[in-house]
Design a protein around this motif. Structure first.
Motif, PDB file in Angstrom:
ATOM      1  N   UNK A  67      -1.283  10.194  -5.631  1.00  0.00           N
ATOM      2  CA  UNK A  67      -2.498   9.178  -4.912  1.00  0.00           C
ATOM      3  C   UNK A  67      -2.114   7.948  -4.564  1.00  0.00           C
ATOM      4  N   UNK A  68      -1.047   7.200  -5.418  1.00  0.00           N
ATOM      5  CA  UNK A  68      -0.818   6.032  -4.891  1.00  0.00           C
ATOM      6  C   UNK A  68      -0.103   5.845  -3.560  1.00  0.00           C
ATOM      7  N   UNK A  69       0.652   6.756  -3.273  1.00  0.00           N
ATOM      8  CA  UNK A  69       1.231   6.920  -1.857  1.00  0.00           C
ATOM      9  C   UNK A  69       0.282   7.190  -0.918  1.00  0.00           C
ATOM     10  N   UNK A  70      -0.821   7.819  -1.240  1.00  0.00           N
ATOM     11  CA  UNK A  70      -2.012   8.165  -0.355  1.00  0.00           C
ATOM     12  C   UNK A  70      -2.702   6.926   0.006  1.00  0.00           C
ATOM     13  N   UNK A  71      -2.944   6.102  -1.136  1.00  0.00           N
ATOM     14  CA  UNK A  71      -3.418   4.918  -0.591  1.00  0.00           C
ATOM     15  C   UNK A  71      -3.115   3.826   0.084  1.00  0.00           C
ATOM     16  N   UNK A  72      -1.445   3.909  -0.093  1.00  0.00           N
ATOM     17  CA  UNK A  72      -0.489   3.057   0.703  1.00  0.00           C
ATOM     18  C   UNK A  72      -0.484   3.688   2.205  1.00  0.00           C
ATOM     19  N   UNK A  73      -0.453   4.831   2.429  1.00  0.00           N
ATOM     20  CA  UNK A  73      -0.473   5.349   3.606  1.00  0.00           C
ATOM     21  C   UNK A  73      -1.786   5.300   4.358  1.00  0.00           C
ATOM     22  N   UNK A  74      -2.926   5.138   3.799  1.00  0.00           N
ATOM     23  CA  UNK A  74      -4.179   4.661   4.284  1.00  0.00           C
ATOM     24  C   UNK A  74      -4.364   3.077   4.980  1.00  0.00           C
ATOM     25  N   UNK A  75      -3.466   2.196   4.009  1.00  0.00           N
ATOM     26  CA  UNK A  75      -3.374   0.854   4.377  1.00  0.00           C
ATOM     27  C   UNK A  75      -2.516   0.708   5.770  1.00  0.00           C
ATOM     28  N   UNK A  76      -1.534   1.611   5.696  1.00  0.00           N
ATOM     29  CA  UNK A  76      -0.535   1.398   6.927  1.00  0.00           C
ATOM     30  C   UNK A  76      -1.365   2.002   8.037  1.00  0.00           C
ATOM     31  N   UNK A  77      -1.986   3.018   8.028  1.00  0.00           N
ATOM     32  CA  UNK A  77      -2.467   3.864   9.276  1.00  0.00           C
ATOM     33  C   UNK A  77      -3.984   3.477   9.607  1.00  0.00           C
ATOM     34  N   UNK A  84       6.548  -4.025   7.405  1.00  0.00           N
ATOM     35  CA  UNK A  84       7.098  -5.411   6.391  1.00  0.00           C
ATOM     36  C   UNK A  84       6.186  -6.122   5.525  1.00  0.00           C
ATOM     37  N   UNK A  85       4.927  -6.011   5.936  1.00  0.00           N
ATOM     38  CA  UNK A  85       4.100  -6.644   4.564  1.00  0.00           C
ATOM     39  C   UNK A  85       3.977  -5.649   3.704  1.00  0.00           C
ATOM     40  N   UNK A  86       3.951  -4.224   3.920  1.00  0.00           N
ATOM     41  CA  UNK A  86       3.861  -3.387   2.870  1.00  0.00           C
ATOM     42  C   UNK A  86       5.074  -3.556   1.881  1.00  0.00           C
ATOM     43  N   UNK A  87       6.335  -3.563   2.492  1.00  0.00           N
ATOM     44  CA  UNK A  87       7.395  -3.762   1.515  1.00  0.00           C
ATOM     45  C   UNK A  87       7.404  -5.256   0.726  1.00  0.00           C
ATOM     46  N   UNK A  88       6.813  -6.156   1.206  1.00  0.00           N
ATOM     47  CA  UNK A  88       6.713  -7.344   0.405  1.00  0.00           C
ATOM     48  C   UNK A  88       5.729  -7.104  -0.407  1.00  0.00           C
ATOM     49  N   UNK A  89       4.529  -6.632  -0.235  1.00  0.00           N
ATOM     50  CA  UNK A  89       3.558  -6.273  -1.227  1.00  0.00           C
ATOM     51  C   UNK A  89       4.159  -5.409  -2.313  1.00  0.00           C
ATOM     52  N   UNK A  90       4.749  -4.452  -2.097  1.00  0.00           N
ATOM     53  CA  UNK A  90       5.231  -3.459  -3.000  1.00  0.00           C
ATOM     54  C   UNK A  90       6.366  -4.162  -3.860  1.00  0.00           C
ATOM     55  N   UNK A  91       7.210  -4.898  -3.170  1.00  0.00           N
ATOM     56  CA  UNK A  91       8.279  -5.612  -3.861  1.00  0.00           C
ATOM     57  C   UNK A  91       7.738  -6.765  -5.054  1.00  0.00           C
ATOM     58  N   UNK A  92       6.620  -7.135  -4.567  1.00  0.00           N
ATOM     59  CA  UNK A  92       5.829  -8.393  -5.509  1.00  0.00           C
ATOM     60  C   UNK A  92       5.408  -7.242  -6.645  1.00  0.00           C
ATOM     61  N   UNK A  93       4.754  -6.148  -6.204  1.00  0.00           N
ATOM     62  CA  UNK A  93       4.377  -5.500  -7.586  1.00  0.00           C
ATOM     63  C   UNK A  93       5.328  -4.959  -8.299  1.00  0.00           C
ATOM     64  N   UNK A  94       6.500  -4.494  -7.828  1.00  0.00           N
ATOM     65  CA  UNK A  94       7.573  -4.104  -8.751  1.00  0.00           C
ATOM     66  C   UNK A  94       8.236  -5.245  -9.504  1.00  0.00           C
ATOM     67  N   UNK A  95       8.523  -6.175  -8.807  1.00  0.00           N
ATOM     68  CA  UNK A  95       9.200  -7.470  -9.557  1.00  0.00           C
ATOM     69  C   UNK A  95       8.173  -7.918 -10.590  1.00  0.00           C
TER      70      UNK A  95
END
Length: 352
Positions: A67-77, A84-95
């Motif tokens: 479900x988390x990946x599906x929500x991310x895919x909707x943001x991308x598509x 690049x923004x997706x990577x930055x947002x995800x890296x912020x969450x992970x860190x």
């Protein structure tokens, strides 16, 4: 493995299912198929979260991961969010999530060890037993705090737009005008030498807590703490000077005396954590990755290297902005060589 070890593993597996919302039934390939992302994008997502990613066909993921990946895919598509923004947002969450989870779990372990008089392994097993009940409360508090911080950022932006703060049309200028300050603990190595884990944890926690309390109460914001130092910002130069002076005033004295007096509110328990040297500078900065960058950040850091304990230094340009501030005294000092900066004549900021 011992019976105690087996029981611990069983508890960890049960907790894993509770936290992840169900059993692990999906592979990386399944996640890619469900989300419409390619396999490398899914691997990249998992890597930027700071989590280990298994082989493509290993069953290691849950429906909640899908479900988390599906929500991310909707943001991308659908919303055309850049990769690049997706990577930055995800890296912020992970860190942030990694540090937050570790911080909270270790605090719970320390609490268990202290309140129940347990050794470290027993305290960690006790935390495993209670984490399923504590996790929903921690999650709710996290969401509440996150939304409050988003609202605070939106409010600051609104105030800046209303005040017409901009870079004056200069495309090369850094975007944000901020007071930036460093407070650096004096003699951290000497003061912490020989401390056990509990006393060292208490020492560092008292410093961070006291520093954050002072900064926020004076109207500034903590950008980060770095063990024996704190980096803060403020939206105007006078607030920055106020934060710096209060840090120098509150974080002084003798730690052992204060420990005997016992912990209390900011005025009692926080005062006397350890003296600090403070540098504060007004200038334009770039805010990225939860941090701030720019020449003024470097100058503020270097000023702490030459400041005396419990004093505040600034640069001549910032001092000129503070010259008419009621209650402040500005004391020009001889020029000094600052590493990586050059020659600069610091100005001591004092309370009248």
């Amino acid at each position: 493995m011992s019976e105690a070890g087996d029981a611990t593993v069983d508890r960890a597996h049960a907790l894993d299912a509770v936290l992840l919302g169900g059993p692990r039934t999906l592979t990386l390939r399944d996640l890619a198929e469900r989300s419409g992302l390619d396999l490398e994008q899914v691997r990249l997502y998992w890597r930027t979260l700071g989590l280990p990613h298994p082989d493509a066909d290993e069953v290691a993921f849950t429906c909640r991961d899908g479900e988390a990946l599906e929500r991310l895919a909707r943001l991308l598509h659908e919303d055309h969010l850049g990769s690049r923004t997706m990577i930055s947002l995800t890296r912020a969450l992970g860190h942030t999530s990694d540090r937050l989870a570790l911080w909270q779990v270790e605090a719970l372990v320390e609490d268990m060890a202290t309140r129940r008089d347990l050794d470290d392994p027993a305290a960690r097993r006790a935390v495993l037993d209670e984490l399923a009940d504590l996790a929903p409360v921690l999650e709710t508090q996290l969401l509440h705090a996150y939304r409050r911080h988003l609202a605070a950022i939106a409010s600051r932006y609104s105030v800046e737009f209303a005040a017409g703060q901009d870079v004056g049309g200069d495309p090369a200028a850094l975007p944000l005008a901020r007071a930036v300050g460093f407070a650096d603990m004096v003699s951290f190595t000497r003061r912490t030498a020989g401390l056990g884990s509990t006393d060292l944890s208490d020492f560092v926690q008292r410093f961070e807590t006291a520093a954050r309390d002072v900064v926020t109460q004076c109207g500034g914001r903590v950008v980060k703490t770095i063990g024996d130092a704190v980096l803060f910002v403020a939206d105007d130069v006078r607030t920055g000077a106020k934060v710096a002076l209060e840090l120098a005033r509150v974080l002084g004295g003798d730690l052992d005396v204060e420990r005997e007096r016992g912990a209390g509110g900011l005025a009692e328990g926080a005062r006397g954590v350890t003296p600090v040297r403070v540098g504060v500078v007004w200038g334009r900065v770039l805010s990225r990755f939860g941090d701030v960058f720019g020449p003024s950040v470097n100058v503020a850091a270097r000023l702490t290297d030459i400041a005396d304990p419990s004093t505040v230094l600034t640069d001549p340009a910032t001092a000129r902005l503070l010259v008419d501030t009621p209650g402040l005294l500005l004391e020009p000092l001889p020029a000094r060589e600052l590493e990586g900066i050059g020659t600069l004549a610091p100005v001591r900021v004092r309370t009248a």
